[in-house]
Motif scaffolding. Structure first.
Motif, PDB file in Angstrom:
ATOM      1  N   PRO A   2    -101.077 -34.027  33.126  1.00  0.00           N
ATOM      2  CA  PRO A   2     -99.729 -33.802  32.624  1.00  0.00           C
ATOM      3  C   PRO A   2    -100.144 -33.615  30.949  1.00  0.00           C
ATOM      4  O   PRO A   2    -101.019 -34.222  29.815  1.00  0.00           O
ATOM      5  N   LEU A   3     -99.683 -33.000  30.668  1.00  0.00           N
ATOM      6  CA  LEU A   3    -100.122 -32.213  29.140  1.00  0.00           C
ATOM      7  C   LEU A   3     -99.732 -33.169  28.514  1.00  0.00           C
ATOM      8  O   LEU A   3     -98.534 -33.632  28.307  1.00  0.00           O
ATOM      9  N   GLY A   4    -100.232 -33.293  27.103  1.00  0.00           N
ATOM     10  CA  GLY A   4     -99.760 -33.857  26.054  1.00  0.00           C
ATOM     11  C   GLY A   4    -100.911 -35.409  26.536  1.00  0.00           C
ATOM     12  O   GLY A   4    -100.471 -36.299  25.963  1.00  0.00           O
ATOM     13  N   VAL A   5    -101.126 -35.908  27.814  1.00  0.00           N
ATOM     14  CA  VAL A   5    -101.737 -37.373  28.291  1.00  0.00           C
ATOM     15  C   VAL A   5    -102.716 -37.771  27.525  1.00  0.00           C
ATOM     16  O   VAL A   5    -103.160 -38.695  27.188  1.00  0.00           O
ATOM     17  N   PHE A   6    -104.188 -36.419  27.065  1.00  0.00           N
ATOM     18  CA  PHE A   6    -105.017 -37.101  26.006  1.00  0.00           C
ATOM     19  C   PHE A   6    -104.294 -37.632  25.058  1.00  0.00           C
ATOM     20  O   PHE A   6    -105.481 -39.082  24.471  1.00  0.00           O
ATOM     21  N   LYS A   7    -103.205 -37.900  24.263  1.00  0.00           N
ATOM     22  CA  LYS A   7    -103.169 -38.892  23.232  1.00  0.00           C
ATOM     23  C   LYS A   7    -102.788 -40.137  23.333  1.00  0.00           C
ATOM     24  O   LYS A   7    -103.211 -41.263  22.759  1.00  0.00           O
ATOM     25  N   TYR A   9    -105.317 -41.752  25.087  1.00  0.00           N
ATOM     26  CA  TYR A   9    -107.044 -41.911  25.485  1.00  0.00           C
ATOM     27  C   TYR A   9    -107.641 -41.153  23.678  1.00  0.00           C
ATOM     28  O   TYR A   9    -108.176 -40.348  23.722  1.00  0.00           O
ATOM     29  N   PRO A  10    -107.581 -42.184  23.297  1.00  0.00           N
ATOM     30  CA  PRO A  10    -107.789 -41.723  21.584  1.00  0.00           C
ATOM     31  C   PRO A  10    -109.363 -42.028  20.987  1.00  0.00           C
ATOM     32  O   PRO A  10    -109.782 -41.211  20.341  1.00  0.00           O
ATOM     33  N   ASN A  11    -110.116 -41.846  22.040  1.00  0.00           N
ATOM     34  CA  ASN A  11    -111.732 -42.326  21.654  1.00  0.00           C
ATOM     35  C   ASN A  11    -111.782 -40.718  22.796  1.00  0.00           C
ATOM     36  O   ASN A  11    -113.514 -41.328  22.798  1.00  0.00           O
ATOM     37  N   ILE A  12    -111.396 -40.469  23.595  1.00  0.00           N
ATOM     38  CA  ILE A  12    -112.010 -39.657  24.404  1.00  0.00           C
ATOM     39  C   ILE A  12    -112.467 -39.338  24.340  1.00  0.00           C
ATOM     40  O   ILE A  12    -112.514 -37.822  23.200  1.00  0.00           O
ATOM     41  N   ARG A  13    -114.050 -38.478  24.658  1.00  0.00           N
ATOM     42  CA  ARG A  13    -115.115 -37.550  24.220  1.00  0.00           C
ATOM     43  C   ARG A  13    -115.818 -36.691  24.510  1.00  0.00           C
ATOM     44  O   ARG A  13    -116.152 -35.474  24.870  1.00  0.00           O
ATOM     45  N   CYS A  14    -114.958 -36.383  26.723  1.00  0.00           N
ATOM     46  CA  CYS A  14    -115.429 -35.660  27.283  1.00  0.00           C
ATOM     47  C   CYS A  14    -114.475 -35.302  27.815  1.00  0.00           C
ATOM     48  O   CYS A  14    -114.151 -36.357  29.234  1.00  0.00           O
ATOM     49  N   ILE A  15    -113.979 -34.242  28.257  1.00  0.00           N
ATOM     50  CA  ILE A  15    -112.561 -33.642  30.074  1.00  0.00           C
ATOM     51  C   ILE A  15    -113.535 -32.714  30.541  1.00  0.00           C
ATOM     52  O   ILE A  15    -113.330 -32.245  30.111  1.00  0.00           O
ATOM     53  N   ALA A  16    -113.860 -33.329  31.601  1.00  0.00           N
ATOM     54  CA  ALA A  16    -114.450 -32.334  32.696  1.00  0.00           C
ATOM     55  C   ALA A  16    -113.471 -32.555  33.865  1.00  0.00           C
ATOM     56  O   ALA A  16    -113.143 -32.852  34.259  1.00  0.00           O
TER      57      ALA A  16
END
Length: 309
Positions: free
Chosen positions: A49-54, A56-63
């Motif tokens: 879903p667009l914008g979902v990574f907001k 997860y404030p400490n996400i370092r890798c999106i695989a």
């Protein structure tokens, strides 16, 4: 550290089982059922879903769960500090090569024509194409394109490639950039699209480019639906310039019931099945990058957001 799986409607149980089978102690989470999102640093995703990574404030890798990353890069709110990776699974590469060969041979030997004749109890035949008089052009000379080219060369085809930048491949001439595109197209009796989807390649299969193909050329798109301008393909099929097309990817999937591709006699449709990720095969490289992230080491198969691949 944990891994969170984020998809929109895609089945996750296969990935959960594969990750736990390889790493029983690993905490595998599935969005949105994540209690402490601020502790998550690694995400495995497809069509999120667009914008979902907001969240997860400490996400370092999106695989990515596959070879493509356009489904990730379409999000205008990606965290700028996150590293984006793709899969380069030998099984994916093998399966794509086999599927491309199948589509080429289906066209060469008119198997769709004979299937239609069978349904009509029609015992007619026509002259088939041979490797001696057929040149294949592959757009996209990454891992998938180079492998498909090698497999087709083994069968005796002359194969040319086209890429954004200069590439050196044994036995295969690779044209490069916009300045050599027309020359490449003019020599392509069968055109195969294996390009990544970027702002530069979107709509690249349009009336202008497809018109540069030889008369009675055949088009195969196994990359992304947005590479192709649908109405331009139909126009060139209807006016007789193109002999036909095999399409595995579409702008909207599933293909809408009223789309003209369904009933067009010169178009073969498959439902995006050219190469499907097997979690059991792919999970090792996901975990390798997971471990590298923990050790602060460089990750593998990193994608450039600027280039789109």
């Amino acid at each position: 550290m944990s891994i969170v799986i984020i998809t929109a409607g895609k089945e996750t149980i296969g990935w959960e089982k594969a990750l736990k089978a390889k790493r029983p102690e690993l905490e595998v989470l599935v969005h949105p059922d994540v209690a402490a999102k601020d502790k998550v640093e690694f995400a495995l995703t497809w069509g999120h879903p667009l914008g979902v990574f907001k969240e997860y404030p400490n996400i370092r890798c999106i695989a990515s769960m596959g070879a493509g990353v356009d489904h990730i890069l379409r999000d205008p709110e990606l965290p700028v500090s996150a590293i984006i990776t793709k899969l380069e699974d030998p099984n994916l590469t093998r399966d794509m090569g086999l599927f491309v060969v199948a589509l080429v041979l289906n066209h060469m030997r008119d198997l769709t024509f004979y299937k239609q004749n069978q349904q009509q109890h029609n015992w007619s035949h026509k002259r088939y194409l041979t490797t001696d008089n057929t040149t294949i052009g592959i757009m996209g000379m990454g891992t998938l394109g180079a492998h498909a080219a090698a497999e087709l060369t083994k069968l005796g085809f002359k194969v040319n490639g086209w890429a954004r930048t200069e590439k050196q491949l044994a036995t295969i001439k690779v044209y490069k950039g916009a300045e050599e595109l027309n020359s490449f197209l003019a020599k392509s009796d069968i055109l195969i699209c294996l390009l990544p989807l970027t702002s530069q390649t979107e709509n690249i299969l349009n009336r202008q480019t497809l018109s540069k193909l030889p008369k009675n050329a055949f088009v195969i798109n196994v990359a992304r639906g947005r590479h192709l301008v649908d109405e331009d393909l139909i126009a060139l099929l209807d006016n007789g310039h193109l002999a036909g097309a095999s399409l595995d990817v579409f702008r909207e999937e599933p293909l809408p019931e009223d789309h003209p591709f369904w009933s067009h006699p010169k178009i073969n449709i498959t439902p995006h099945i050219a190469s499907i990720t097997d979690p059991a095969s792919a999970v090792s490289q996901i975990l390798d990058n997971y471990d590298r992230l923990q050790r602060r080491e460089p990750l593998k198969n990193v994608v450039s957001p600027e280039l789109g691949y």
